[in-house]
Write a protein that holds these residues in place. Structure first.
Motif, mmCIF file in Angstrom:
data_model
loop_
_atom_site.group_PDB
_atom_site.id
_atom_site.type_symbol
_atom_site.label_atom_id
_atom_site.label_comp_id
_atom_site.label_asym_id
_atom_site.label_seq_id
_atom_site.Cartn_x
_atom_site.Cartn_y
_atom_site.Cartn_z
ATOM 1 N N ASP A 20 -11.646 -38.349 -12.959
ATOM 2 C CA ASP A 20 -11.176 -39.294 -11.956
ATOM 3 C C ASP A 20 -9.873 -38.812 -11.318
ATOM 4 O O ASP A 20 -8.958 -39.585 -11.079
ATOM 5 N N GLY A 21 -9.789 -37.494 -11.116
ATOM 6 C CA GLY A 21 -8.628 -36.912 -10.466
ATOM 7 C C GLY A 21 -7.500 -36.516 -11.399
ATOM 8 O O GLY A 21 -6.522 -35.922 -10.968
ATOM 9 N N ARG A 22 -7.620 -36.798 -12.672
ATOM 10 C CA ARG A 22 -6.559 -36.466 -13.625
ATOM 11 C C ARG A 22 -6.436 -34.949 -13.735
ATOM 12 O O ARG A 22 -7.419 -34.247 -13.893
ATOM 13 N N THR A 23 -5.192 -34.463 -13.673
ATOM 14 C CA THR A 23 -4.961 -33.030 -13.821
ATOM 15 C C THR A 23 -3.933 -32.720 -14.899
ATOM 16 O O THR A 23 -3.682 -31.565 -15.188
ATOM 17 N N THR A 24 -3.336 -33.748 -15.479
ATOM 18 C CA THR A 24 -2.359 -33.531 -16.543
ATOM 19 C C THR A 24 -2.890 -34.085 -17.850
ATOM 20 O O THR A 24 -3.776 -34.956 -17.865
ATOM 21 N N ALA A 25 -2.343 -33.591 -18.928
ATOM 22 C CA ALA A 25 -2.784 -34.015 -20.263
ATOM 23 C C ALA A 25 -2.533 -35.505 -20.454
ATOM 24 O O ALA A 25 -1.609 -36.073 -19.879
ATOM 25 N N PRO A 26 -3.360 -36.146 -21.280
ATOM 26 C CA PRO A 26 -3.156 -37.564 -21.556
ATOM 27 C C PRO A 26 -1.831 -37.779 -22.282
ATOM 28 O O PRO A 26 -1.319 -36.863 -22.938
ATOM 29 N N PRO A 27 -1.272 -38.983 -22.186
ATOM 30 C CA PRO A 27 0.006 -39.258 -22.843
ATOM 31 C C PRO A 27 -0.078 -39.175 -24.375
ATOM 32 O O PRO A 27 0.917 -38.927 -25.031
ATOM 33 N N VAL A 40 -16.930 -48.839 -27.032
ATOM 34 C CA VAL A 40 -17.825 -49.806 -26.399
ATOM 35 C C VAL A 40 -19.244 -49.555 -26.886
ATOM 36 O O VAL A 40 -19.583 -48.461 -27.314
ATOM 37 N N SER A 41 -20.063 -50.578 -26.789
ATOM 38 C CA SER A 41 -21.457 -50.434 -27.217
ATOM 39 C C SER A 41 -22.272 -49.742 -26.126
ATOM 40 O O SER A 41 -21.862 -49.664 -24.972
ATOM 41 N N ALA A 42 -23.434 -49.245 -26.511
ATOM 42 C CA ALA A 42 -24.292 -48.482 -25.604
ATOM 43 C C ALA A 42 -24.705 -49.281 -24.366
ATOM 44 O O ALA A 42 -24.923 -48.699 -23.306
ATOM 45 N N TYR A 45 -22.629 -48.726 -21.096
ATOM 46 C CA TYR A 45 -22.603 -47.407 -20.460
ATOM 47 C C TYR A 45 -23.123 -47.440 -19.029
ATOM 48 O O TYR A 45 -22.839 -46.530 -18.261
ATOM 49 N N ASP A 46 -23.920 -48.447 -18.680
ATOM 50 C CA ASP A 46 -24.502 -48.513 -17.338
ATOM 51 C C ASP A 46 -23.410 -48.474 -16.273
ATOM 52 O O ASP A 46 -22.381 -49.138 -16.396
ATOM 53 N N GLY A 47 -23.644 -47.683 -15.243
ATOM 54 C CA GLY A 47 -22.692 -47.592 -14.145
ATOM 55 C C GLY A 47 -21.624 -46.526 -14.344
ATOM 56 O O GLY A 47 -20.891 -46.225 -13.412
ATOM 57 N N LEU A 48 -21.521 -45.975 -15.545
ATOM 58 C CA LEU A 48 -20.547 -44.914 -15.795
ATOM 59 C C LEU A 48 -21.149 -43.575 -15.397
ATOM 60 O O LEU A 48 -22.368 -43.402 -15.427
ATOM 61 N N PRO A 49 -20.318 -42.604 -15.031
ATOM 62 C CA PRO A 49 -20.847 -41.266 -14.733
ATOM 63 C C PRO A 49 -21.643 -40.721 -15.919
ATOM 64 O O PRO A 49 -21.322 -41.009 -17.077
ATOM 65 N N SER A 50 -22.647 -39.930 -15.630
ATOM 66 C CA SER A 50 -23.542 -39.440 -16.687
ATOM 67 C C SER A 50 -22.794 -38.626 -17.737
ATOM 68 O O SER A 50 -23.129 -38.689 -18.921
ATOM 69 N N GLU A 51 -21.786 -37.862 -17.333
ATOM 70 C CA GLU A 51 -21.015 -37.086 -18.304
ATOM 71 C C GLU A 51 -20.238 -37.997 -19.243
ATOM 72 O O GLU A 51 -20.103 -37.715 -20.425
ATOM 73 N N ARG A 91 -9.176 -45.832 -20.096
ATOM 74 C CA ARG A 91 -10.062 -46.906 -19.644
ATOM 75 C C ARG A 91 -10.578 -47.774 -20.797
ATOM 76 O O ARG A 91 -11.383 -48.671 -20.584
ATOM 77 N N GLY A 92 -10.145 -47.449 -22.020
ATOM 78 C CA GLY A 92 -10.543 -48.239 -23.179
ATOM 79 C C GLY A 92 -11.953 -47.964 -23.665
ATOM 80 O O GLY A 92 -12.526 -48.770 -24.396
#
Length: 121
Positions: A20-27, A40-42, A45-51, A91-92
């Motif tokens: 989602d555009g992130r280019t730096t390491a997570p905090p 989250v439960s399976a 997952y609907d609506g999320l990118p396939s990766e 995103r949790g």
């Protein structure tokens, strides 16, 4: 140059699309031996990118997978995998836990075990 995962047709997904555009390491500090578990439960997952869905399906609770193993199974290098996991955590969607104290991460026997386990994948 960082390598992106391949899709079925041999085309690569652009990393900025995965993160989602992130280019730096997570905090938070994610290392190759950090264990990641889906938060989250399976059915969420609907609506999320396939990766993202693929990562979440690999990290099934309660055990999850190590960052290095996720990278290997996704056919990605470690740095892009960490960026992707950082985005999912923000995103949790995933949780992480370090299996070792910082003083234990220089244990050569542990590093050899990790190497051997990665070789089995």
């Amino acid at each position: 140059m960082t390598e992106a995962p391949r899709r079925a047709g041999g085309r690569r997904t652009r990393l900025y699309a995965l993160t989602d555009g992130r280019t730096t390491a997570p905090p938070v500090s994610l290392t190759m031996d950090t264990t990641v578990t889906a938060a989250v439960s399976a059915d969420a997952y609907d609506g999320l990118p396939s990766e993202w869905q693929a990562v979440l399906s690999l990290c099934v609770p309660p055990n999850g997978l190590a960052v290095a193993e996720i990278a290997a199974r996704m056919h990605m290098r470690l740095t892009p995998t960490i960026l992707l996991l950082g985005e999912l955590e923000d995103r949790g969607l995933v949780r992480h836990r370090s299996p070792l104290e910082e003083t234990e991460t220089t244990n050569v026997n542990l590093l050899m075990r990790i190497r051997d386990n990665l070789a089995r994948i």
